[in-house]
Write an enzyme that holds these catalytic residues in place. Structure first.
Site, PDB file in Angstrom:
ATOM      1  N   CYS A  90      -8.702 -22.281  -7.846  1.00 36.17           N
ATOM      2  CA  CYS A  90      -8.962 -21.239  -8.831  1.00 36.17           C
ATOM      3  C   CYS A  90      -8.959 -19.842  -8.196  1.00 36.17           C
ATOM      4  CB  CYS A  90     -10.261 -21.528  -9.575  1.00 36.17           C
ATOM      5  SG  CYS A  90     -10.360 -20.715 -11.192  1.00 36.17           S
ATOM      6  N   ARG A 123      -8.752 -17.700 -22.409  1.00 34.21           N
ATOM      7  CA  ARG A 123      -9.296 -18.564 -21.357  1.00 34.21           C
ATOM      8  C   ARG A 123      -8.812 -19.989 -21.571  1.00 34.21           C
ATOM      9  NH1 ARG A 123     -12.684 -18.853 -17.154  1.00 34.21           N
ATOM     10  NH2 ARG A 123     -12.940 -16.604 -17.231  1.00 34.21           N
ATOM     11  N   HIS A 132     -10.590 -27.815 -11.042  1.00 32.78           N
ATOM     12  CA  HIS A 132     -11.975 -27.981 -10.592  1.00 32.78           C
ATOM     13  C   HIS A 132     -12.411 -29.415 -10.893  1.00 32.78           C
ATOM     14  CE1 HIS A 132     -13.031 -23.708  -9.988  1.00 32.78           C
ATOM     15  NE2 HIS A 132     -12.422 -23.421 -11.118  1.00 32.78           N
TER      16      HIS A 132
END
Length: 243
Positions: free
Chosen positions: A95, A129, A194
């Site tokens: 990320c 997002r 993640h």
């Protein structure tokens, strides 16, 4: 039990970049080595610390403020880390760390954050997002899939000799448009996954360990098999699963 083997890992700025279980990647690398009798040295690198030579470098994700602090520090070490990449060292960026492996990250407001250009890529802030499960089809792993969880608004674009980790099957990946996920060049890898990534993808963890051993010993070393029944059951349960 392997012959007497060792790898060294640098965990870059763990106090600043460690979102969404990223520490689990370090734990996975450590345990999968130790279960095979491979000794592991892990050094946490903080702001102001000198980065010395390691076999594998890991950096996690963080908010824009933390990325700013780390970007300035990483850039001071750009030449050294580029030389390490060219000498075969392994890099994994998650990320925010992935974004700093590219040329730059441009937030909505604020100055452009300089990256260290380990990957021929750049990132700009997006208006949406991306959150949810991701399945990626790779061309270099067995099993061929990677699974994880994305939570980012940055849009990353790769170019030149840098290749994607794979093709998006589920999720948004680098930018939600070109169906690419992550990036790789030489032994440098970046991804938005993640959750954390490596416990659910033990085959990728082992791939990185083998590359790190090859960097240290100058030869290809094949790892002994572990019983990954539980890990692969978890992996397979997430393949193709939408959020």
């Amino acid at each position: 039990m392997e012959r007497e083997l060792k790898i060294s890992i640098a965990h870059l700025y763990p106090k600043l970049l460690n979102l969404y279980g990223d520490m689990g990647n370090i734990i996975t690398l450590k345990k999968r080595c130790e279960w095979r009798g491979i000794s592991v040295e892990i050094e946490d690198i903080g702001i102001g610390d000198t980065i010395k030579e390691h076999d594998l470098y890991f950096i996690g994700g963080g908010q824009d403020k933390q990325q700013q602090d780390v970007a300035d520090e990483l850039f001071k070490n750009k030449d050294f880390l580029t030389t390490e990449r060219d000498n075969g060292a392994v890099f994994l960026g998650i990320c925010g760390g992935y974004q700093l492996f590219g040329h730059y990250y441009q937030p909505f407001d604020g100055n452009k954050l300089k990256g260290i250009s380990l990957l021929d890529a750049y990132t700009v802030a997006g208006h949406k997002r991306f959150i949810g499960n991701v399945t990626v089809e790779t061309g270099f792993l067995t099993p061929s899939t990677l699974v994880g969880f994305e939570n980012h608004s940055g849009l990353t674009y790769i170019q030149g000799d840098t290749q994607p980790l794979g093709k998006i099957i589920v999720g948004n990946g680098n930018n939600g448009k070109d169906k690419t996920a992550g990036a790789r060049f030489k032994n440098a890898f970046g991804t938005y996954l993640h959750g954390s990534l490596l416990p659910k993808n033990p085959h990728f963890a082992d791939y990185l360990i083998e590359l790190a051993l090859q960097k240290r010993y100058g030869e290809k070393i094949t790892l002994s098999k572990l019983d990954d029944t539980i890990e692969l059951k978890t992996h397979n349960s997430l393949v193709g699963k939408a959020y």
